[in-house]
Design a protein around this motif. Structure first.
Motif, PDB file in Angstrom:
ATOM      1  N   ALA A  82      18.908  76.574  29.128  1.00  0.00           N
ATOM      2  CA  ALA A  82      18.890  77.981  28.881  1.00  0.00           C
ATOM      3  C   ALA A  82      20.452  78.514  29.604  1.00  0.00           C
ATOM      4  N   VAL A  83      21.435  77.391  30.122  1.00  0.00           N
ATOM      5  CA  VAL A  83      22.790  77.789  30.507  1.00  0.00           C
ATOM      6  C   VAL A  83      23.060  77.473  29.025  1.00  0.00           C
ATOM      7  N   ASN A  84      22.875  76.394  28.240  1.00  0.00           N
ATOM      8  CA  ASN A  84      23.430  76.673  26.765  1.00  0.00           C
ATOM      9  C   ASN A  84      23.195  77.256  25.804  1.00  0.00           C
ATOM     10  N   ASN A  85      21.992  78.130  25.709  1.00  0.00           N
ATOM     11  CA  ASN A  85      22.215  79.259  25.032  1.00  0.00           C
ATOM     12  C   ASN A  85      22.650  80.566  25.496  1.00  0.00           C
ATOM     13  N   SER A  86      23.502  80.838  26.499  1.00  0.00           N
ATOM     14  CA  SER A  86      24.304  81.224  26.930  1.00  0.00           C
ATOM     15  C   SER A  86      25.898  81.774  25.939  1.00  0.00           C
ATOM     16  N   HIS A  87      26.214  80.688  25.071  1.00  0.00           N
ATOM     17  CA  HIS A  87      26.930  80.349  24.074  1.00  0.00           C
ATOM     18  C   HIS A  87      28.351  81.331  25.235  1.00  0.00           C
ATOM     19  N   VAL A  88      28.849  80.481  26.421  1.00  0.00           N
ATOM     20  CA  VAL A  88      29.888  80.216  26.769  1.00  0.00           C
ATOM     21  C   VAL A  88      30.556  79.068  27.181  1.00  0.00           C
ATOM     22  N   PRO A  89      31.780  78.892  26.859  1.00  0.00           N
ATOM     23  CA  PRO A  89      33.025  77.819  26.999  1.00  0.00           C
ATOM     24  C   PRO A  89      32.422  77.628  28.124  1.00  0.00           C
ATOM     25  N   PRO A  90      32.681  76.470  29.085  1.00  0.00           N
ATOM     26  CA  PRO A  90      32.947  75.965  30.075  1.00  0.00           C
ATOM     27  C   PRO A  90      33.738  76.549  31.200  1.00  0.00           C
ATOM     28  N   ASP A  91      34.569  76.869  30.491  1.00  0.00           N
ATOM     29  CA  ASP A  91      36.179  77.383  31.158  1.00  0.00           C
ATOM     30  C   ASP A  91      36.086  79.028  31.420  1.00  0.00           C
ATOM     31  N   THR A  92      34.729  79.430  30.828  1.00  0.00           N
ATOM     32  CA  THR A  92      34.488  80.986  31.403  1.00  0.00           C
ATOM     33  C   THR A  92      32.621  81.031  32.482  1.00  0.00           C
TER      34      THR A  92
ATOM     35  N   THR B  90      30.941  82.194  34.830  1.00  0.00           N
ATOM     36  CA  THR B  90      30.515  82.400  36.039  1.00  0.00           C
ATOM     37  C   THR B  90      29.690  82.021  37.112  1.00  0.00           C
ATOM     38  N   ASP B  91      30.967  82.494  38.214  1.00  0.00           N
ATOM     39  CA  ASP B  91      30.222  81.456  39.142  1.00  0.00           C
ATOM     40  C   ASP B  91      29.127  81.053  39.603  1.00  0.00           C
ATOM     41  N   SER B  92      27.942  82.007  38.787  1.00  0.00           N
ATOM     42  CA  SER B  92      26.317  82.137  39.071  1.00  0.00           C
ATOM     43  C   SER B  92      26.135  80.586  37.807  1.00  0.00           C
ATOM     44  N   GLN B  93      26.549  80.740  36.924  1.00  0.00           N
ATOM     45  CA  GLN B  93      26.219  80.054  35.308  1.00  0.00           C
ATOM     46  C   GLN B  93      27.086  78.777  36.207  1.00  0.00           C
ATOM     47  N   ARG B  94      27.886  78.396  36.706  1.00  0.00           N
ATOM     48  CA  ARG B  94      28.618  76.746  37.752  1.00  0.00           C
ATOM     49  C   ARG B  94      28.049  76.412  38.424  1.00  0.00           C
ATOM     50  N   ASP B  95      27.073  76.887  39.263  1.00  0.00           N
ATOM     51  CA  ASP B  95      26.383  77.095  40.354  1.00  0.00           C
ATOM     52  C   ASP B  95      25.071  76.304  39.693  1.00  0.00           C
ATOM     53  N   GLN B  96      24.802  77.231  38.652  1.00  0.00           N
ATOM     54  CA  GLN B  96      23.324  76.404  37.980  1.00  0.00           C
ATOM     55  C   GLN B  96      23.553  75.537  36.970  1.00  0.00           C
ATOM     56  N   LEU B  97      24.314  75.171  36.845  1.00  0.00           N
ATOM     57  CA  LEU B  97      25.089  73.491  36.045  1.00  0.00           C
ATOM     58  C   LEU B  97      24.790  72.510  36.989  1.00  0.00           C
TER      59      LEU B  97
END
Length: 70
Positions: A11-21, A23-30
């Motif tokens: 689910a996180v990878n499907n967002s296709h967002v580079p790791p350095d960008t 969001t706080d929510s995505q980083r917490d989930q990862l």
């Protein structure tokens, strides 16, 4: 987050967002996913190391990165 770390990571990878960008929510989930599954954390670490070797053209470090963790 589900009880399946691999599904959560997808689910996180499907967002296709580079790791350095992320969001706080995505980083917490990862972070929670990687804490729940040490194998995925190892894959992440090895991928980062390989990327660094390729980017910096440190071919002599490749064998250590690949075989050093075995």
């Amino acid at each position: 987050m589900t009880d399946n770390p691999a599904r959560d990571l997808k689910a996180v990878n499907n967002s296709h967002v580079p790791p350095d960008t992320l969001t706080d929510s995505q980083r917490d989930q990862l972070d929670r996913i990687l804490e729940a599954c040490s194998d995925l954390a190892t894959v992440r670490d090895l991928a980062h190391e390989f990327s660094s070797i390729a980017r910096e053209r440190r071919g002599q470090g490749l064998a250590q990165a690949v075989f050093g963790s075995w």
